[in-house]
Design a protein around this motif. Structure first.
Motif, PDB file in Angstrom:
ATOM      1  N   LEU A 111      46.886 -44.277 -16.204  1.00 39.10           N
ATOM      2  CA  LEU A 111      45.602 -44.019 -16.844  1.00 39.10           C
ATOM      3  C   LEU A 111      44.486 -44.565 -15.966  1.00 39.10           C
ATOM      4  CD1 LEU A 111      44.619 -42.760 -19.506  1.00 39.10           C
ATOM      5  CD2 LEU A 111      44.668 -45.031 -20.508  1.00 39.10           C
ATOM      6  N   GLY A 112      43.416 -43.825 -15.824  1.00 44.38           N
ATOM      7  CA  GLY A 112      42.251 -44.259 -15.053  1.00 44.38           C
ATOM      8  C   GLY A 112      42.257 -43.725 -13.640  1.00 44.38           C
ATOM      9  N   ALA A 113      41.192 -44.044 -12.912  1.00 38.47           N
ATOM     10  CA  ALA A 113      41.022 -43.573 -11.532  1.00 38.47           C
ATOM     11  C   ALA A 113      41.552 -44.619 -10.570  1.00 38.47           C
ATOM     12  CB  ALA A 113      39.555 -43.280 -11.265  1.00 38.47           C
ATOM     13  N   HIS A 114      42.623 -44.284  -9.883  1.00 36.83           N
ATOM     14  CA  HIS A 114      43.250 -45.166  -8.892  1.00 36.83           C
ATOM     15  C   HIS A 114      42.994 -44.531  -7.532  1.00 36.83           C
ATOM     16  CE1 HIS A 114      45.973 -48.485  -8.076  1.00 36.83           C
ATOM     17  NE2 HIS A 114      46.627 -47.723  -7.243  1.00 36.83           N
ATOM     18  N   GLY A 115      41.994 -45.029  -6.812  1.00 36.21           N
ATOM     19  CA  GLY A 115      41.535 -44.371  -5.595  1.00 36.21           C
ATOM     20  C   GLY A 115      42.259 -44.752  -4.316  1.00 36.21           C
ATOM     21  N   ALA A 116      43.373 -45.437  -4.386  1.00 32.26           N
ATOM     22  CA  ALA A 116      44.085 -45.855  -3.182  1.00 32.26           C
ATOM     23  C   ALA A 116      44.727 -44.660  -2.482  1.00 32.26           C
ATOM     24  CB  ALA A 116      45.153 -46.891  -3.541  1.00 32.26           C
ATOM     25  N   SER A 117      45.096 -44.837  -1.260  1.00 32.92           N
ATOM     26  CA  SER A 117      45.744 -43.788  -0.470  1.00 32.92           C
ATOM     27  C   SER A 117      47.047 -43.342  -1.140  1.00 32.92           C
ATOM     28  CB  SER A 117      46.039 -44.329   0.928  1.00 32.92           C
ATOM     29  OG  SER A 117      46.707 -43.371   1.689  1.00 32.92           O
ATOM     30  N   GLY A 118      47.288 -42.056  -1.163  1.00 31.94           N
ATOM     31  CA  GLY A 118      48.505 -41.532  -1.768  1.00 31.94           C
ATOM     32  C   GLY A 118      48.366 -41.200  -3.242  1.00 31.94           C
ATOM     33  N   TRP A 119      47.186 -41.403  -3.803  1.00 32.52           N
ATOM     34  CA  TRP A 119      46.934 -41.119  -5.219  1.00 32.52           C
ATOM     35  C   TRP A 119      45.915 -39.990  -5.335  1.00 32.52           C
ATOM     36  CZ3 TRP A 119      49.046 -43.675  -9.483  1.00 32.52           C
ATOM     37  CH2 TRP A 119      49.847 -44.786  -9.188  1.00 32.52           C
ATOM     38  N   SER A 120      46.096 -39.127  -6.317  1.00 35.27           N
ATOM     39  CA  SER A 120      45.095 -38.099  -6.613  1.00 35.27           C
ATOM     40  C   SER A 120      44.601 -38.320  -8.044  1.00 35.27           C
ATOM     41  CB  SER A 120      45.677 -36.699  -6.454  1.00 35.27           C
ATOM     42  OG  SER A 120      46.755 -36.494  -7.333  1.00 35.27           O
ATOM     43  N   ILE A 121      43.313 -38.074  -8.246  1.00 36.78           N
ATOM     44  CA  ILE A 121      42.687 -38.290  -9.549  1.00 36.78           C
ATOM     45  C   ILE A 121      42.567 -36.955 -10.262  1.00 36.78           C
ATOM     46  CG2 ILE A 121      40.600 -39.076 -10.724  1.00 36.78           C
ATOM     47  CD1 ILE A 121      40.166 -40.984  -8.328  1.00 36.78           C
ATOM     48  N   ARG A 122      43.003 -36.920 -11.518  1.00 28.79           N
ATOM     49  CA  ARG A 122      42.937 -35.720 -12.354  1.00 28.79           C
ATOM     50  C   ARG A 122      41.852 -35.944 -13.408  1.00 28.79           C
ATOM     51  NH1 ARG A 122      45.762 -33.027  -8.846  1.00 28.79           N
ATOM     52  NH2 ARG A 122      47.989 -33.373  -8.905  1.00 28.79           N
ATOM     53  N   GLU A 123      40.877 -35.059 -13.428  1.00 32.17           N
ATOM     54  CA  GLU A 123      39.794 -35.171 -14.403  1.00 32.17           C
ATOM     55  C   GLU A 123      39.403 -33.780 -14.887  1.00 32.17           C
ATOM     56  OE1 GLU A 123      36.540 -37.113 -12.457  1.00 32.17           O
ATOM     57  OE2 GLU A 123      36.813 -35.952 -10.635  1.00 32.17           O
ATOM     58  N   GLY A 124      38.519 -33.727 -15.860  1.00 30.78           N
ATOM     59  CA  GLY A 124      38.128 -32.434 -16.431  1.00 30.78           C
ATOM     60  C   GLY A 124      39.274 -31.762 -17.166  1.00 30.78           C
ATOM     61  N   ILE A 125      40.160 -32.567 -17.712  1.00 23.69           N
ATOM     62  CA  ILE A 125      41.420 -32.089 -18.291  1.00 23.69           C
ATOM     63  C   ILE A 125      41.177 -31.163 -19.479  1.00 23.69           C
ATOM     64  CG2 ILE A 125      43.538 -32.865 -19.414  1.00 23.69           C
ATOM     65  CD1 ILE A 125      43.049 -35.529 -17.708  1.00 23.69           C
ATOM     66  N   LYS A 126      40.356 -31.577 -20.399  1.00 27.16           N
ATOM     67  CA  LYS A 126      40.103 -30.782 -21.602  1.00 27.16           C
ATOM     68  C   LYS A 126      39.357 -29.491 -21.253  1.00 27.16           C
ATOM     69  CE  LYS A 126      38.209 -31.524 -26.213  1.00 27.16           C
ATOM     70  NZ  LYS A 126      37.520 -32.544 -27.016  1.00 27.16           N
ATOM     71  N   LEU A 127      38.398 -29.605 -20.350  1.00 29.50           N
ATOM     72  CA  LEU A 127      37.628 -28.424 -19.960  1.00 29.50           C
ATOM     73  C   LEU A 127      38.503 -27.375 -19.288  1.00 29.50           C
ATOM     74  CD1 LEU A 127      34.263 -29.985 -18.740  1.00 29.50           C
ATOM     75  CD2 LEU A 127      34.745 -28.787 -20.877  1.00 29.50           C
ATOM     76  N   GLN A 128      39.528 -27.804 -18.556  1.00 24.10           N
ATOM     77  CA  GLN A 128      40.447 -26.843 -17.938  1.00 24.10           C
ATOM     78  C   GLN A 128      41.144 -26.007 -19.008  1.00 24.10           C
ATOM     79  OE1 GLN A 128      43.268 -28.680 -15.293  1.00 24.10           O
ATOM     80  NE2 GLN A 128      41.685 -29.822 -14.227  1.00 24.10           N
ATOM     81  N   LEU A 129      41.521 -26.641 -20.097  1.00 23.37           N
ATOM     82  CA  LEU A 129      42.172 -25.905 -21.181  1.00 23.37           C
ATOM     83  C   LEU A 129      41.205 -24.964 -21.881  1.00 23.37           C
ATOM     84  CD1 LEU A 129      44.377 -28.618 -22.914  1.00 23.37           C
ATOM     85  CD2 LEU A 129      45.141 -26.756 -21.456  1.00 23.37           C
ATOM     86  N   LEU A 130      39.976 -25.402 -22.048  1.00 22.82           N
ATOM     87  CA  LEU A 130      39.001 -24.620 -22.800  1.00 22.82           C
ATOM     88  C   LEU A 130      38.340 -23.517 -21.984  1.00 22.82           C
ATOM     89  CD1 LEU A 130      37.270 -27.503 -24.756  1.00 22.82           C
ATOM     90  CD2 LEU A 130      38.884 -25.817 -25.642  1.00 22.82           C
ATOM     91  N   SER A 131      38.320 -23.665 -20.656  1.00 23.64           N
ATOM     92  CA  SER A 131      37.592 -22.701 -19.833  1.00 23.64           C
ATOM     93  C   SER A 131      38.443 -21.514 -19.408  1.00 23.64           C
ATOM     94  CB  SER A 131      37.027 -23.394 -18.587  1.00 23.64           C
ATOM     95  OG  SER A 131      38.093 -23.846 -17.764  1.00 23.64           O
ATOM     96  N   SER A 132      39.680 -21.490 -19.776  1.00 19.02           N
ATOM     97  CA  SER A 132      40.558 -20.392 -19.392  1.00 19.02           C
ATOM     98  C   SER A 132      40.380 -19.211 -20.335  1.00 19.02           C
ATOM     99  CB  SER A 132      42.021 -20.861 -19.418  1.00 19.02           C
ATOM    100  OG  SER A 132      42.869 -19.786 -19.127  1.00 19.02           O
ATOM    101  N   ASN A 133      40.037 -18.051 -19.766  1.00 14.73           N
ATOM    102  CA  ASN A 133      39.917 -16.836 -20.570  1.00 14.73           C
ATOM    103  C   ASN A 133      41.265 -16.174 -20.784  1.00 14.73           C
ATOM    104  OD1 ASN A 133      37.177 -17.116 -20.821  1.00 14.73           O
ATOM    105  ND2 ASN A 133      36.734 -15.921 -18.997  1.00 14.73           N
TER     106      ASN A 133
END
Length: 172
Positions: free
Chosen positions: A22-44
């Motif tokens: 949980l949260g933003a872990h900006g160290a090398s080898g990590w990717s941050i996932r955000e906009g999660i809810k909007l991805q579900l709602l923006s799909s036609n």
């Protein structure tokens, strides 16, 4: 961290080995996932497992976080905790049956994943999504966000007797 200690981060991070936190872990080898809810709602088009997986991971991580916090701060006695997961859906999307069903599936899979042993990973989230039809009593439901906010306020000791305005500034 920050001023609003009662709020959880609305992002999670995924390590190159598949572990998610949980949260933003900006160290090398990590990717941050955000906009999660909007991805579900923006799909036609039909919401795919790929879009649903991030939501499953986030809700499962949040569920585990809250469970750990509650167990660490409260004496539960012999009864333990009986969880019921309620997920808010924007009121506009509530009228779309496919979106409502997708959110129910996500919530159900997230609860399954949160209760599984081991780390939260994308592979485990996909497995939980495949298991949702095997859960006899999922103990999850989806409600319009506005109804949840209003209900929460109506039960609040802060509620006054005057006229009120409820404003929701959402992620979109």
């Amino acid at each position: 961290e920050g001023d609003a200690h009662h709020l959880l981060a609305s992002v999670f991070s995924e390590a190159s080995d598949g572990r998610c936190v949980l949260g933003a872990h900006g160290a090398s080898g990590w990717s941050i996932r955000e906009g999660i809810k909007l991805q579900l709602l923006s799909s036609n088009e039909k919401i795919t497992d790929v879009r649903m997986t991030d939501a499953v991971i986030f809700i499962a991580l949040a569920f585990r976080y809250v469970d750990k916090w509650l167990r660490g701060t409260t004496s539960l006695g012999e009864e333990g905790i009986r969880w019921r997961l309620h997920v808010g859906l924007p009121t506009k999307a509530w009228d779309n049956d496919a979106t409502t069903e997708a959110f129910k599936t996500v919530a159900q899979a997230a609860r399954v994943l949160a209760c599984m042993p081991g780390s939260v990973t994308r592979v485990a989230a996909l497995k939980a999504l495949q298991m949702t039809n095997q859960v006899s009593r999922p103990a999850v439901d989806v409600f319009p966000e506005f109804a949840c906010q209003l209900y929460s306020y109506l039960l609040s000791p802060e509620r006054g007797e005057d006229l009120h305005v409820l404003v929701d500034v959402g992620a979109g």
